[in-house]
Design a protein around this motif. Structure first.
Motif, short mmCIF file in Angstrom:
data_model
loop_
_atom_site.label_atom_id
_atom_site.label_comp_id
_atom_site.label_asym_id
_atom_site.label_seq_id
_atom_site.Cartn_x
_atom_site.Cartn_y
_atom_site.Cartn_z
N GLN A 98 0.82 -1.22 0.00
CA GLN A 98 0.00 0.00 0.00
C GLN A 98 0.85 1.26 0.00
OE1 GLN A 98 -0.74 -2.66 1.85
NE2 GLN A 98 -2.95 -2.98 1.96
N ALA A 110 -6.56 -8.64 -13.72
CA ALA A 110 -7.18 -8.39 -12.42
C ALA A 110 -8.04 -7.13 -12.38
CB ALA A 110 -6.11 -8.32 -11.31
N LEU A 111 -8.86 -6.96 -13.40
CA LEU A 111 -9.84 -5.87 -13.35
C LEU A 111 -10.93 -6.27 -12.37
CD1 LEU A 111 -10.13 -5.12 -17.17
CD2 LEU A 111 -8.73 -3.93 -15.47
N PHE A 112 -11.47 -5.28 -11.64
CA PHE A 112 -12.50 -5.60 -10.66
C PHE A 112 -13.83 -5.84 -11.38
CE2 PHE A 112 -9.55 -2.65 -8.38
CZ PHE A 112 -8.90 -3.66 -7.69
N PRO A 113 -14.35 -7.09 -11.31
CA PRO A 113 -15.54 -7.44 -12.12
C PRO A 113 -16.78 -6.64 -11.75
CG PRO A 113 -14.53 -9.39 -11.10
CD PRO A 113 -13.89 -8.20 -10.49
N ASN A 114 -16.81 -6.15 -10.50
CA ASN A 114 -18.01 -5.44 -10.06
C ASN A 114 -18.04 -3.98 -10.50
OD1 ASN A 114 -15.76 -5.33 -8.17
ND2 ASN A 114 -17.08 -4.04 -6.91
N MET A 115 -16.94 -3.50 -11.08
CA MET A 115 -16.88 -2.08 -11.45
C MET A 115 -16.81 -1.93 -12.96
SD MET A 115 -14.01 -0.74 -8.76
CE MET A 115 -13.88 -1.49 -7.14
N PHE A 123 -11.19 4.05 -9.11
CA PHE A 123 -10.83 3.38 -7.86
C PHE A 123 -9.34 3.54 -7.56
CE2 PHE A 123 -9.57 -0.53 -5.54
CZ PHE A 123 -10.44 -0.46 -4.46
N ALA A 124 -8.53 3.58 -8.62
CA ALA A 124 -7.07 3.62 -8.44
C ALA A 124 -6.55 4.99 -8.02
CB ALA A 124 -6.39 3.19 -9.74
N GLN A 125 -7.35 6.01 -8.21
CA GLN A 125 -6.86 7.37 -7.93
C GLN A 125 -6.70 7.62 -6.44
OE1 GLN A 125 -9.75 9.86 -10.11
NE2 GLN A 125 -8.00 10.47 -11.36
N LYS A 126 -5.58 8.26 -6.10
CA LYS A 126 -5.35 8.61 -4.70
C LYS A 126 -6.22 9.81 -4.33
CE LYS A 126 -1.67 5.81 -4.02
NZ LYS A 126 -1.77 5.05 -5.26
N LYS A 128 -9.38 11.99 -5.99
CA LYS A 128 -10.35 11.86 -7.07
C LYS A 128 -10.26 13.08 -8.00
CE LYS A 128 -11.46 8.08 -5.36
NZ LYS A 128 -10.67 6.99 -5.92
N ARG A 165 -5.65 1.99 -15.55
CA ARG A 165 -5.88 1.95 -14.11
C ARG A 165 -4.55 2.08 -13.35
NH1 ARG A 165 -8.35 -3.35 -11.43
NH2 ARG A 165 -6.32 -4.12 -12.12
N ALA A 166 -3.52 1.36 -13.85
CA ALA A 166 -2.22 1.43 -13.18
C ALA A 166 -1.69 2.87 -13.22
CB ALA A 166 -1.23 0.49 -13.83
N ALA A 169 -3.05 5.70 -10.64
CA ALA A 169 -2.49 5.79 -9.29
C ALA A 169 -1.16 6.55 -9.27
CB ALA A 169 -2.30 4.39 -8.71
#
Lengths: 252, 224
Positions: A98, A110-115, A123-126, A128, A165-166, A169
């Motif tokens: 982290q 590893a994409l989040f299936p629910n999003m 989601f990746a942004q520290k 927004k 996504r990477a 962040a």
């Protein structure tokens, strides 16, 4: 570079002057199909380098990436990024993933299936920032897909979302584990371009695991060849592979 | 339908509802530990949680009665400090029911957690998210079928529980007399009509719940 020199460097009051360089001296016992071998890596990676980790399966490429990300703990050693100690077995320092701020792209993306695509990136942004999400979506040509869930995407599309996504962040180091291995040949060529784009945008170190010589020559500024856990050669791709007329020997 | 009948069914629902609610709170952290953490007593903990699947309910019921007795430490503590006796009370049955339904909550949750690819958790960590945030934002939304299965199975199992209730709670109307006990009681009194009414209701509720579970898991098969 030996481990004591590295330790001395980290005692400086100011951070290392060399920007975002990454110094690695680690040992880790690995279980492979041929029994236990030790992964022993001692290297220094300069800022802005796009480094390919090349070698056959079980050579320790993925393990090395996981160690850098903080997902796997080495047995011994020292990892220093830009003057900050990430891992030091002697001082019992092990900064959790982290706090390392690395971008890790898994082989399965590893994409989040629910999003949705857009939410994965957000989601990746520290902090927004809607604008930045929109820019990334545009940059990776995802506008038509931004409200889709990952299950509906093709392999190449998933790869682009994972890269976006990477980047969202703003990682210190980008770690890519065989990002192109699941794709067909045409798609690979197209997405090599995306990887280069991502690397140039971040302006930092990118480490990429690959089996593919063509990828190495096309993308890498330097290459590390791993065999049975040891670095057997490293340098610019042209130099490394011209020393040996049959580079595929490395794979055997 | 008389008031007694309705009260008994309401009490049955109340016991099953509370048991499910309590196990929901207890179950998540426990399932998380069992799914992802390694500790040396883990096989023992897993075995203990699964014991109700193989143990006669009367065994647990017997030990609960022993524990509740004011002659023993736990029962004496409750009696001295709270002036409470758990034997033959709703609360006493509820505690026993929670223990006895543990595996029906834990196992689907644990299976749900372990079936989520590790790379999703690890990606979330590398993106700076804590284990808790990852749990709430990544894990829970991707195991909804397991969560519904866990809740439904716990509730259904609880409605069908007989042995533990009769051992710990007996047959006190409005307090511990749930439908399964009432059926036994009515048959003993040769009131076959009332016994049949209770039985039909339990049959239908269980059938509906299990059908729900199987239709949810049709697309996402989960080992029960």
């Amino acid at each position: 570079m030996n481990i004591e020199n590295l330790r001395d460097k980290t005692n400086f009051d100011s951070p290392l002057g060399v920007g975002g360089s990454l110094c690695i001296t680690i040992t880790k016992a690995m279980l492979t199909s041929e029994g236990t071998t030790n992964l022993e890596v001692c290297t220094e990676i300069n800022d802005n380098e796009l480094l390919c980790l090349f070698g056959h399966s079980g050579a320790g490429k993925t393990t090395l990436l996981r160690i850098l990300a903080g997902l796997t703990k080495p047995d011994k050693g020292l990892i220093v990024f830009n003057g900050m100690v990430w891992f030091d077995s002697e001082k019992k320092i092990n900064i959790p993933p982290q706090q390392r701020n690395v971008g890790y792209m898994f082989q399965d993306y590893a994409l989040f299936p629910n999003m949705t695509v857009e939410h994965n990136i957000r989601f990746a942004q520290k902090t927004k920032d809607k604008n930045e999400v929109d820019q990334l979506i545009k940059l990776f040509d995802l506008e038509a897909l931004k409200n889709q869930h990952p299950a509906k995407l093709s392999g190449g599309q998933k790869q682009r979302v994972a890269l976006a996504r990477a980047l969202a962040a703003k990682p210190n180091v980008l770690l890519l584990d065989e990002p192109l291995s699941a794709l067909d040949f045409d798609m690979r060529l197209a997405l090599q371009h995306e990887i280069r784009k991502a690397h140039e945008l971040l302006n930092t170190i990118t480490l990429m695991v690959t089996h593919d010589l063509q990828e190495v020559f096309h993308l890498a500024t330097s290459v590390v060849i791993l065999k049975n856990g040891n670095v057997i050669n490293q340098g610019k791709p042209v130099d490394v592979f011209s020393q040996d007329k049959t580079p595929y020997l490395y794979l055997k | 339908m008389d008031q007694d009948f309705i009260n008994t069914l309401l009490l049955t629902g109340k016991l099953a509802g509370w048991t499910t609610a309590i196990l929901f709170v207890v179950g998540f952290p426990l399932a998380y530990l069992l799914a992802y953490k390694r500790f040396w007593v883990k096989p023992v903990v897993e075995a203990l949680i699964s014991m109700p699947m193989v143990l006669p309910p009367t065994v647990l019921g017997f030990y609960m009665l022993v524990a509740y007795s004011p002659q023993n430490a736990f029962g004496r503590f409750l009696s001295d400090h709270f002036n409470t006796r758990l034997a033959f009370s709703f609360e006493g049955v509820l505690i026993a029911s929670v223990l006895f339904s543990l595996p029906f909550m834990i196992q689907p949750l644990q299976n749900g957690l372990t079936s989520i690819p590790k790379s999703l958790r690890e990606t979330s960590y590398t993106l700076g998210k804590s284990e808790f945030t990852t749990f709430i934002r990544v894990l829970i939304p991707n195991m909804i079928p397991s969560i519904i299965t866990a809740a439904a199975m716990t509730f259904a199992h609880c409605i069908g529980e007989f042995g533990v209730v009769i051992m710990v709670g007996g047959n006190m109307p409005g307090e511990t007399r749930v439908a399964s006990i009432a059926i036994f009681d009515e048959v003993q009194a040769l009131n076959y009509h009332t016994a049949n009414q209770y039985s039909v209701v339990l049959f239908i509720i269980s059938l509906v719940i299990l059908t729900l579970v199987y239709s949810i898991n049709k697309r996402n098969p989960i080992n029960l």
